[in-house]
Design a protein around this motif. Structure first.
Motif, PDB file in Angstrom:
ATOM      1  N   THR A 173       0.815  -1.220   0.000  1.00  0.00           N
ATOM      2  CA  THR A 173       0.000   0.000   0.000  1.00  0.00           C
ATOM      3  C   THR A 173       0.843   1.261   0.000  1.00  0.00           C
ATOM      4  O   THR A 173       0.316   2.352  -0.204  1.00  0.00           O
ATOM      5  N   GLY A 174       2.132   1.126   0.255  1.00  0.00           N
ATOM      6  CA  GLY A 174       3.007   2.290   0.298  1.00  0.00           C
ATOM      7  C   GLY A 174       4.329   1.927   0.932  1.00  0.00           C
ATOM      8  O   GLY A 174       4.712   0.758   1.003  1.00  0.00           O
ATOM      9  N   ALA A 175       5.017   2.943   1.407  1.00  0.00           N
ATOM     10  CA  ALA A 175       6.313   2.748   2.065  1.00  0.00           C
ATOM     11  C   ALA A 175       6.371   3.633   3.301  1.00  0.00           C
ATOM     12  O   ALA A 175       5.725   4.683   3.364  1.00  0.00           O
ATOM     13  N   ILE A 176       7.146   3.190   4.299  1.00  0.00           N
ATOM     14  CA  ILE A 176       7.314   3.976   5.513  1.00  0.00           C
ATOM     15  C   ILE A 176       8.794   4.314   5.683  1.00  0.00           C
ATOM     16  O   ILE A 176       9.672   3.464   5.506  1.00  0.00           O
ATOM     17  N   LEU A 177       9.038   5.575   5.996  1.00  0.00           N
ATOM     18  CA  LEU A 177      10.399   6.096   6.145  1.00  0.00           C
ATOM     19  C   LEU A 177      10.597   6.584   7.570  1.00  0.00           C
ATOM     20  O   LEU A 177      10.032   7.607   7.959  1.00  0.00           O
ATOM     21  N   PRO A 178      11.381   5.867   8.401  1.00  0.00           N
ATOM     22  CA  PRO A 178      11.716   6.365   9.736  1.00  0.00           C
ATOM     23  C   PRO A 178      13.048   7.109   9.727  1.00  0.00           C
ATOM     24  O   PRO A 178      13.964   6.762   8.980  1.00  0.00           O
ATOM     25  N   LEU A 179      13.146   8.123  10.570  1.00  0.00           N
ATOM     26  CA  LEU A 179      14.398   8.845  10.805  1.00  0.00           C
ATOM     27  C   LEU A 179      14.638   8.835  12.312  1.00  0.00           C
ATOM     28  O   LEU A 179      13.719   9.153  13.077  1.00  0.00           O
ATOM     29  N   ASP A 206       4.597   7.625   6.521  1.00  0.00           N
ATOM     30  CA  ASP A 206       4.011   6.499   5.796  1.00  0.00           C
ATOM     31  C   ASP A 206       3.245   7.051   4.601  1.00  0.00           C
ATOM     32  O   ASP A 206       2.330   7.871   4.763  1.00  0.00           O
ATOM     33  N   THR A 207       3.580   6.599   3.399  1.00  0.00           N
ATOM     34  CA  THR A 207       2.955   7.130   2.186  1.00  0.00           C
ATOM     35  C   THR A 207       1.597   6.504   1.892  1.00  0.00           C
ATOM     36  O   THR A 207       0.920   6.905   0.936  1.00  0.00           O
ATOM     37  N   SER A 232      -3.854  10.905   2.912  1.00  0.00           N
ATOM     38  CA  SER A 232      -2.864  10.551   1.889  1.00  0.00           C
ATOM     39  C   SER A 232      -1.523  10.134   2.477  1.00  0.00           C
ATOM     40  O   SER A 232      -0.658   9.643   1.757  1.00  0.00           O
ATOM     41  N   SER A 233      -1.353  10.308   3.775  1.00  0.00           N
ATOM     42  CA  SER A 233      -0.112   9.898   4.428  1.00  0.00           C
ATOM     43  C   SER A 233      -0.347   9.843   5.931  1.00  0.00           C
ATOM     44  O   SER A 233      -1.335  10.371   6.439  1.00  0.00           O
ATOM     45  N   ARG A 234       0.586   9.182   6.621  1.00  0.00           N
ATOM     46  CA  ARG A 234       0.492   9.082   8.086  1.00  0.00           C
ATOM     47  C   ARG A 234       1.868   9.348   8.680  1.00  0.00           C
ATOM     48  O   ARG A 234       2.878   8.846   8.180  1.00  0.00           O
ATOM     49  N   THR A 235       1.896  10.125   9.747  1.00  0.00           N
ATOM     50  CA  THR A 235       3.166  10.472  10.377  1.00  0.00           C
ATOM     51  C   THR A 235       3.071  10.231  11.887  1.00  0.00           C
ATOM     52  O   THR A 235       1.988  10.073  12.452  1.00  0.00           O
TER      53      THR A 235
END
Length: 430
Positions: A241-247, A268-269, A282-285
């Motif tokens: 469903t998308g990709a998640i980018l952690p920093l 999360d896209t 449209s996204s989750r943070t």
């Protein structure tokens, strides 16, 4: 199904022992050192060390958590859950006789049992951190190596993002999933994946200096396929469903009263339905702050230390049923001079429900009296846990545990009495 506590605990120990002894008959040669060797099965007559010298390290462990609800919640009773892990690490530098060739890791996970939270307490935060996904699965198949310098490393493959992000080792001293070992807002409000559910992904880690590490990653979000038993070894890429980018920034305080602090953010896209609405986000943070700090240490015996931990996390307001999470607690390591590997742990946590979720609960009731019940509920669930970790041998830990849940029905719009639970965690290293 409820079983007598004594029978369940006995079964827990016996099943764990049989499972770890069956595949390794040569472990009998090490029984003379059973109480002092680092693992239950020992060195396998020297074979284990020989394999490791060649570049092959085999690991295994067993954890069980038996919890009895003594008061409040849904009903009284006892539930048992267990986890068995088997792993192998291949040091390619040794195997291929090539410097900096990297490492391959394979990990299998099997979970079984029943949930005290679902059956007895009726709360949101699982009282057994090993409960969830009751089947055998591939949890990791990864390749890790340094890049250009020892300070820069990467890891690629099918793995659990929560293994390296968003957690703190000190929180493994707890039984409730409210503490061990990540803020629950992460998985509640995004595609964040915690153990044992793996996703395709890649990580990058840079040790800026001894006090600061920066790391990031990119992981697939696949909520449907990853949870299917039929896909336990398929390593699915479809259903994404998308990709998640952690920093994440990791700050290490290396003073006598040492500590570690983690500050993180993730994006999360994936499109996801808004709570109580008709549209999609449209996204989750989300973001989090984790603290592990020594606040007292015996100068004559540095292993005797009192540590303070804290967590604060927030998630997406439009899509996450759990809006915020807070926790605070203490862990006393080496509580007695004669028990250098033991610990006493106490923690308090609060999960705050999203007002949108509470609004949906109120809108769904059929009778006015039910509305009054929901509006009278607290805005979140609270948990307190006290336990003692007894390191009986280097390979066996017993952790008697008491948990108390306040407003256990808050996340489900149910009025349930505060629940008191007690139990035992057993950990064995094969």
């Amino acid at each position: 199904m409820s079983l007598p506590l004594r029978a369940v605990l006995a079964g827990s120990l016996c099943s764990g022992l049989s499972l770890c002894l069956l595949p390794l008959p040569c472990a009998l040669a090490d029984t003379a050192h059973l109480m002092t060797q680092p693992t239950l099965t020992g060195n396998w007559g020297g074979q284990r060390q020989r394999l490791e010298d060649q570049g092959i390290k085999l690991t295994g462990d067993y954890t069980s958590e038996t919890i009895s609800n003594l008061h409040g919640g849904i009903k009284r009773g006892t539930r048992y859950a267990q986890q068995i892990r088997l792993g192998a690490q291949f040091d390619l530098s040794k195997l291929l006789d090539t410097p900096d060739a990297g490492r391959v890791q394979v990990l299998l996970n099997d979970r079984r049992g029943h949930s005290a939270t679902e059956d007895l307490i009726g709360n949101r935060m699982s009282a057994q951190e090993v409960y969830g996904g009751e089947y055998t699965r591939l949890t990791e198949l990864s390749y890790q190596r340094t890049l250009f310098s020892p300070d820069l490393s990467t890891k690629l493959g099918y793995m659990v993002m929560g293994t390296d992000f968003g957690g703190m080792p000190i929180l493994a001293n707890f039984v409730s999933a409210g503490f061990c070992a990540h803020p629950l807002t992460m998985s509640s409000g995004s595609g964040w994946g915690n153990y044992p559910t793996a996703h395709w992904g890649g990580e990058l880690r840079y040790d800026v200096n001894p006090s600061l590490t920066l790391q990031t990653a990119l992981f697939q979000v696949n909520p449907g396929y990853n949870a299917r038993v039929s896909k336990a070894f398929a390593m699915p890429s479809n259903g994404t469903t998308g990709a998640i980018l952690p920093l994440e920034a990791i700050i290490n305080n290396r003073a006598f009263l040492n500590g570690q602090y983690k500050v993180g953010w993730y994006y999360d896209t994936s499109d996801y339905a808004k709570i109580g609405g008709t549209g999609k986000s449209s996204s989750r943070t989300g973001a989090y702050l984790l603290v592990d700090q020594a606040i007292w240490r015996d100068e004559q015996d540095p292993a005797s230390v009192l540590r303070l931990f804290g967590q604060a996390a927030t998630s997406n307001a439009a899509t996450s049923p759990m809006r915020r999470w807070y926790s605070l607690g203490l862990v006393k390591q080496k509580p007695f001079a004669s028990r250098p590997q033991d610990s006493i742990s106490f923690g308090y946590g609060r999960a705050v429900i999203n007002p949108r979720t509470r609004g949906v609960q109120e809108a769904a009731v059929a009778y006015p009296d039910d509305t009054a019940v929901i509006t009278g509920l607290d805005s979140g669930e609270q948990v307190l846990e006290l336990n003692y970790g007894a390191q009986v041998t280097p390979w066996l830990l017993l952790r008697p545990d008491v948990q108390y849940y306040i407003e256990p029905g808050a996340f489900f719009g149910k009025q349930r009495g505060n629940a008191l639970a007690a139990g035992l965690q057993v950990k064995m290293t094969f």
